[in-house]
Design a protein around this motif. Structure first.
Motif, PDB file in Angstrom:
ATOM      1  N   SER A   1       9.346 -10.751   7.679  1.00  0.00           N
ATOM      2  CA  SER A   1       8.718  -9.445   7.489  1.00  0.00           C
ATOM      3  C   SER A   1       9.014  -8.536   8.678  1.00  0.00           C
ATOM      4  O   SER A   1       8.707  -8.882   9.823  1.00  0.00           O
ATOM      5  N   ASP A   2       9.593  -7.371   8.383  1.00  0.00           N
ATOM      6  CA  ASP A   2       9.836  -6.398   9.445  1.00  0.00           C
ATOM      7  C   ASP A   2       8.533  -6.005  10.133  1.00  0.00           C
ATOM      8  O   ASP A   2       8.501  -5.791  11.339  1.00  0.00           O
ATOM      9  N   GLU A   3       7.469  -5.926   9.363  1.00  0.00           N
ATOM     10  CA  GLU A   3       6.175  -5.541   9.917  1.00  0.00           C
ATOM     11  C   GLU A   3       5.673  -6.574  10.928  1.00  0.00           C
ATOM     12  O   GLU A   3       5.131  -6.221  11.970  1.00  0.00           O
ATOM     13  N   VAL A   4       5.849  -7.844  10.607  1.00  0.00           N
ATOM     14  CA  VAL A   4       5.406  -8.908  11.519  1.00  0.00           C
ATOM     15  C   VAL A   4       6.232  -8.881  12.806  1.00  0.00           C
ATOM     16  O   VAL A   4       5.678  -8.961  13.908  1.00  0.00           O
TER      17      VAL A   4
ATOM     18  N   TRP B   1       7.872  -6.351  14.100  1.00  0.00           N
ATOM     19  CA  TRP B   1       7.526  -5.145  14.853  1.00  0.00           C
ATOM     20  C   TRP B   1       6.187  -5.303  15.555  1.00  0.00           C
ATOM     21  O   TRP B   1       6.022  -4.887  16.706  1.00  0.00           O
ATOM     22  N   SER B   2       5.233  -5.906  14.883  1.00  0.00           N
ATOM     23  CA  SER B   2       3.923  -6.145  15.480  1.00  0.00           C
ATOM     24  C   SER B   2       4.043  -7.024  16.717  1.00  0.00           C
ATOM     25  O   SER B   2       3.377  -6.782  17.731  1.00  0.00           O
TER      26      SER B   2
ATOM     27  N   LYS C   1      17.376  -4.725  14.524  1.00  0.00           N
ATOM     28  CA  LYS C   1      16.536  -5.741  13.889  1.00  0.00           C
ATOM     29  C   LYS C   1      17.076  -7.141  14.152  1.00  0.00           C
ATOM     30  O   LYS C   1      16.336  -8.042  14.540  1.00  0.00           O
TER      31      LYS C   1
ATOM     32  N   TYR D   1      13.205   1.349  13.651  1.00  0.00           N
ATOM     33  CA  TYR D   1      13.503  -0.075  13.775  1.00  0.00           C
ATOM     34  C   TYR D   1      13.925  -0.646  12.420  1.00  0.00           C
ATOM     35  O   TYR D   1      14.939  -1.335  12.311  1.00  0.00           O
ATOM     36  N   GLN D   2      13.176  -0.345  11.401  1.00  0.00           N
ATOM     37  CA  GLN D   2      13.419  -0.904  10.076  1.00  0.00           C
ATOM     38  C   GLN D   2      14.768  -0.456   9.506  1.00  0.00           C
ATOM     39  O   GLN D   2      15.403  -1.207   8.770  1.00  0.00           O
TER      40      GLN D   2
ATOM     41  N   ASP E   1       9.634   3.420  17.176  1.00  0.00           N
ATOM     42  CA  ASP E   1       9.105   3.835  15.886  1.00  0.00           C
ATOM     43  C   ASP E   1       9.501   2.801  14.835  1.00  0.00           C
ATOM     44  O   ASP E   1      10.677   2.421  14.744  1.00  0.00           O
ATOM     45  N   PHE E   2       8.522   2.363  14.057  1.00  0.00           N
ATOM     46  CA  PHE E   2       8.775   1.323  13.063  1.00  0.00           C
ATOM     47  C   PHE E   2       9.845   1.739  12.063  1.00  0.00           C
ATOM     48  O   PHE E   2      10.710   0.942  11.711  1.00  0.00           O
ATOM     49  N   GLN E   3       9.805   2.973  11.606  1.00  0.00           N
ATOM     50  CA  GLN E   3      10.789   3.424  10.613  1.00  0.00           C
ATOM     51  C   GLN E   3      12.208   3.350  11.179  1.00  0.00           C
ATOM     52  O   GLN E   3      13.138   2.944  10.485  1.00  0.00           O
TER      53      GLN E   3
END
Length: 112
Positions: free
Chosen positions: A87-90, A92-93, A40, A33-34, A29-31
């Protein structure tokens, strides 16, 4: 296959497996992970390893077909040199979308 290429491919595979091991007992789950700084940083470190190994592979054998190989090197450079703009989003992607494909390709190249 050249011994160096094989070693770097195994480094990539080991880094992917290590990333997966961080997410075995936790939700993917991204949340989550973040919010988990240790995970991270560990994931980022392994992506650095993947990017460095990929850089070495590309220098030695430009004909080796690996999807997004140049982008993985670019992400490694961003983590190392532009750490304040990662970027956490990058990340995670990459973990969710790109590492499974990379793992398949590396295993095929290694004949596993």
């Amino acid at each position: 296959m050249d011994i160096d290429l094989k070693a770097w491919l195994y480094d990539i595979l080991n880094a992917i497996n290590e990333i997966e091991s961080f997410l075995v007992d936790t939700p993917k789950d991204f949340q989550f992970y973040q919010s988990d700084l240790r995970t991270k940083r560990a994931v980022e470190r392994n992506i650095e390893i993947i990017g460095e190994a990929m850089s070495r592979i590309l220098k030695k054998d430009k004909a080796l077909e690996i999807s997004n190989s140049r982008k993985l090197v670019d992400v490694r450079n961003r983590i190392i040199h532009g750490y304040d703009s990662v970027s956490d989003e990058v990340i995670w992607s990459i973990v969710i979308r790109h590492l499974p494909l990379l793992q398949d390709e590396v295993e095929k190249l290694l004949g596993e």
